[in-house]
Scaffold this motif. Sequence first.
Motif, PDB file in Angstrom:
ATOM      1  N   HIS A 162      52.401  73.784  53.760  1.00  8.34           N
ATOM      2  CA  HIS A 162      52.379  74.970  54.606  1.00  8.34           C
ATOM      3  C   HIS A 162      51.758  76.160  53.892  1.00  8.34           C
ATOM      4  N   ASP A 163      50.727  76.721  54.490  1.00  5.51           N
ATOM      5  CA  ASP A 163      50.025  77.889  53.954  1.00  5.51           C
ATOM      6  C   ASP A 163      49.684  77.685  52.476  1.00  5.51           C
ATOM      7  N   VAL A 164      49.129  76.526  52.163  1.00  8.74           N
ATOM      8  CA  VAL A 164      48.787  76.170  50.791  1.00  8.74           C
ATOM      9  C   VAL A 164      47.291  75.899  50.646  1.00  8.74           C
ATOM     10  N   LEU A 165      46.753  75.127  51.569  1.00  8.15           N
ATOM     11  CA  LEU A 165      45.360  74.702  51.447  1.00  8.15           C
ATOM     12  C   LEU A 165      44.359  75.860  51.528  1.00  8.15           C
ATOM     13  N   ILE A 193      51.261  70.412  58.279  1.00 10.15           N
ATOM     14  CA  ILE A 193      50.304  71.343  57.685  1.00 10.15           C
ATOM     15  C   ILE A 193      50.246  72.612  58.516  1.00 10.15           C
ATOM     16  N   THR A 194      50.217  73.761  57.847  1.00  9.15           N
ATOM     17  CA  THR A 194      49.810  75.015  58.485  1.00  9.15           C
ATOM     18  C   THR A 194      48.653  75.578  57.676  1.00  9.15           C
ATOM     19  N   HIS A 195      47.720  76.247  58.372  1.00  8.10           N
ATOM     20  CA  HIS A 195      46.489  76.667  57.689  1.00  8.10           C
ATOM     21  C   HIS A 195      45.867  77.855  58.413  1.00  8.10           C
ATOM     22  N   LEU A 196      45.541  78.892  57.674  1.00  8.84           N
ATOM     23  CA  LEU A 196      44.863  80.072  58.199  1.00  8.84           C
ATOM     24  C   LEU A 196      43.518  79.693  58.803  1.00  8.84           C
ATOM     25  N   THR A 197      43.174  80.306  59.946  1.00 10.07           N
ATOM     26  CA  THR A 197      41.914  79.999  60.610  1.00 10.07           C
ATOM     27  C   THR A 197      41.291  81.264  61.195  1.00 10.07           C
ATOM     28  N   PRO A 198      39.961  81.337  61.194  1.00 10.33           N
ATOM     29  CA  PRO A 198      39.298  82.448  61.873  1.00 10.33           C
ATOM     30  C   PRO A 198      39.209  82.223  63.375  1.00 10.33           C
ATOM     31  N   ARG A 224      39.440  74.627  63.202  1.00 10.06           N
ATOM     32  CA  ARG A 224      40.337  73.592  63.710  1.00 10.06           C
ATOM     33  C   ARG A 224      39.834  72.200  63.329  1.00 10.06           C
ATOM     34  N   THR A 225      38.544  71.981  63.447  1.00  6.66           N
ATOM     35  CA  THR A 225      37.980  70.675  63.109  1.00  6.66           C
ATOM     36  C   THR A 225      38.207  70.342  61.641  1.00  6.66           C
ATOM     37  N   GLU A 226      38.004  71.324  60.767  1.00  4.47           N
ATOM     38  CA  GLU A 226      38.199  71.098  59.331  1.00  4.47           C
ATOM     39  C   GLU A 226      39.659  70.791  59.012  1.00  4.47           C
ATOM     40  N   ILE A 227      40.571  71.510  59.642  1.00  6.70           N
ATOM     41  CA  ILE A 227      42.001  71.318  59.374  1.00  6.70           C
ATOM     42  C   ILE A 227      42.488  69.993  59.946  1.00  6.70           C
ATOM     43  N   ASP A 228      42.031  69.661  61.139  1.00  8.11           N
ATOM     44  CA  ASP A 228      42.456  68.419  61.770  1.00  8.11           C
ATOM     45  C   ASP A 228      42.092  67.210  60.916  1.00  8.11           C
ATOM     46  N   ALA A 229      40.974  67.294  60.196  1.00  6.97           N
ATOM     47  CA  ALA A 229      40.537  66.171  59.361  1.00  6.97           C
ATOM     48  C   ALA A 229      41.546  65.854  58.254  1.00  6.97           C
ATOM     49  N   PHE A 230      42.365  66.830  57.848  1.00 11.04           N
ATOM     50  CA  PHE A 230      43.339  66.594  56.782  1.00 11.04           C
ATOM     51  C   PHE A 230      44.432  65.599  57.201  1.00 11.04           C
ATOM     52  N   PHE A 231      44.596  65.385  58.511  1.00  5.09           N
ATOM     53  CA  PHE A 231      45.590  64.432  58.999  1.00  5.09           C
ATOM     54  C   PHE A 231      45.043  63.008  59.071  1.00  5.09           C
ATOM     55  N   ALA A 262      55.223  84.933  69.240  1.00  3.12           N
ATOM     56  CA  ALA A 262      54.111  85.649  68.609  1.00  3.12           C
ATOM     57  C   ALA A 262      52.823  85.171  69.255  1.00  3.12           C
ATOM     58  N   ARG A 263      51.915  86.083  69.501  1.00  6.50           N
ATOM     59  CA  ARG A 263      50.623  85.698  70.043  1.00  6.50           C
ATOM     60  C   ARG A 263      49.837  84.925  68.989  1.00  6.50           C
ATOM     61  N   ALA A 264      48.975  84.042  69.447  1.00  8.23           N
ATOM     62  CA  ALA A 264      48.177  83.250  68.514  1.00  8.23           C
ATOM     63  C   ALA A 264      47.341  84.142  67.615  1.00  8.23           C
ATOM     64  N   SER A 265      46.847  85.250  68.129  1.00 12.42           N
ATOM     65  CA  SER A 265      46.013  86.157  67.334  1.00 12.42           C
ATOM     66  C   SER A 265      46.817  86.921  66.295  1.00 12.42           C
ATOM     67  N   ASP A 266      48.152  86.981  66.457  1.00  9.35           N
ATOM     68  CA  ASP A 266      49.012  87.669  65.493  1.00  9.35           C
ATOM     69  C   ASP A 266      49.607  86.725  64.453  1.00  9.35           C
ATOM     70  N   ALA A 267      49.347  85.450  64.602  1.00  7.07           N
ATOM     71  CA  ALA A 267      49.733  84.446  63.603  1.00  7.07           C
ATOM     72  C   ALA A 267      48.596  83.433  63.576  1.00  7.07           C
ATOM     73  N   PRO A 268      47.415  83.856  63.124  1.00  8.40           N
ATOM     74  CA  PRO A 268      46.199  83.048  63.288  1.00  8.40           C
ATOM     75  C   PRO A 268      46.108  81.877  62.318  1.00  8.40           C
ATOM     76  N   ALA A 269      46.967  80.921  62.554  1.00 11.60           N
ATOM     77  CA  ALA A 269      46.975  79.696  61.752  1.00 11.60           C
ATOM     78  C   ALA A 269      47.196  78.526  62.683  1.00 11.60           C
ATOM     79  N   TYR A 270      46.612  77.394  62.334  1.00 13.31           N
ATOM     80  CA  TYR A 270      46.900  76.156  63.050  1.00 13.31           C
ATOM     81  C   TYR A 270      48.054  75.444  62.376  1.00 13.31           C
ATOM     82  N   ALA A 271      48.808  74.698  63.179  1.00 15.68           N
ATOM     83  CA  ALA A 271      49.924  73.916  62.665  1.00 15.68           C
ATOM     84  C   ALA A 271      49.941  72.561  63.349  1.00 15.68           C
ATOM     85  N   GLY A 272      50.350  71.561  62.592  1.00 17.49           N
ATOM     86  CA  GLY A 272      50.465  70.232  63.159  1.00 17.49           C
ATOM     87  C   GLY A 272      51.430  69.381  62.357  1.00 17.49           C
ATOM     88  N   ILE A 273      51.986  68.380  63.019  1.00 17.65           N
ATOM     89  CA  ILE A 273      52.854  67.395  62.387  1.00 17.65           C
ATOM     90  C   ILE A 273      52.349  66.026  62.824  1.00 17.65           C
TER      91      ILE A 273
END
Length: 282
Positions: A162-165, A193-198, A224-231, A262-273
């Motif tokens: 979480h918030d590491v990569l 994984i959670t990850h900051l995204t533009p 999103r595409t880059e982060i999704d590949a980590f799974f 929280a709005r997505a723009s106020d926590a601009p990170a993707y998360a997945g399990i």
Amino acid sequence: MTTVPCPAGLEELGPEHFAFPRAPRVYEVLLGGTETYQCDRDAALDLYMVAPWVMLAARTNRWFTEVATEAALRLGARQFLDLGCGLSNQPDLHHLVPDGCPVVYADRDPGVLAHAKSWLDPGPPHRTTVVAADLLDMRGLLARPELHGALDLARPIAVTVHDVLPWNTDDAAVADAMTVLRDWLPVGSTLSITHLTPDLNPAQVPEVASVYEQHGIPVRPRSRTEIDAFFGGFTRLGTGLTAVSQWSAHGPNVRHFTPYPARASDAPAYAGIAVKTDRARR
């Protein structure tokens, strides 16, 4: 905000460790913690000035640790590996799992490790282990005897990243590390994984990254595409890879998780399990 007394081990670090901000301590400031120094508070203030949502984003990320832990427990995981654990901020992972479940915390930051050794109770009922290791050397990390002494590779393991990569800017090295991790995990294991995204706040995330870099902390927001590949080929749970505050799931094994306020723009990170099945591809 005051600084807490120096835990045993911190006095052995060089002055450069305290003269410049560190990502885990800046995150601690954003969560309202006190185990920080003036340089960390200065960096956090600069972040707040360009993006007032940074504290809400930190709390949202922290909330997702609770979500991911409960999801893993409901899927049968009873041992946990927290990669890039950061500073303690209760509830910590070992407070979220039943007594007796082994929890391994791994981090490369010497200050984090010194703090961890001071606040963790390694005995029963919390079977906690602290490993000094860099996830970019995933092969070395996973070969550590402390880790093998704590975790049973014959049973599922729940891993949080979480918030590491984002704090690892070498794309090839990160991709390799995550591939090694996925290959190593037993079938039935979960990867969160959670990850900051533009993607979710294209106007301000680059400004946030610029402030971090001005304070000597390189950061790499990813798409999103880059982060999704980590799974890899793991099976995504719930709503899949989505904005961290909007992740939700329901079903027989995972209770209905409602999105965080929280709005997505106020926590601009993707998360997945995701879960490793017996047919999972790398």
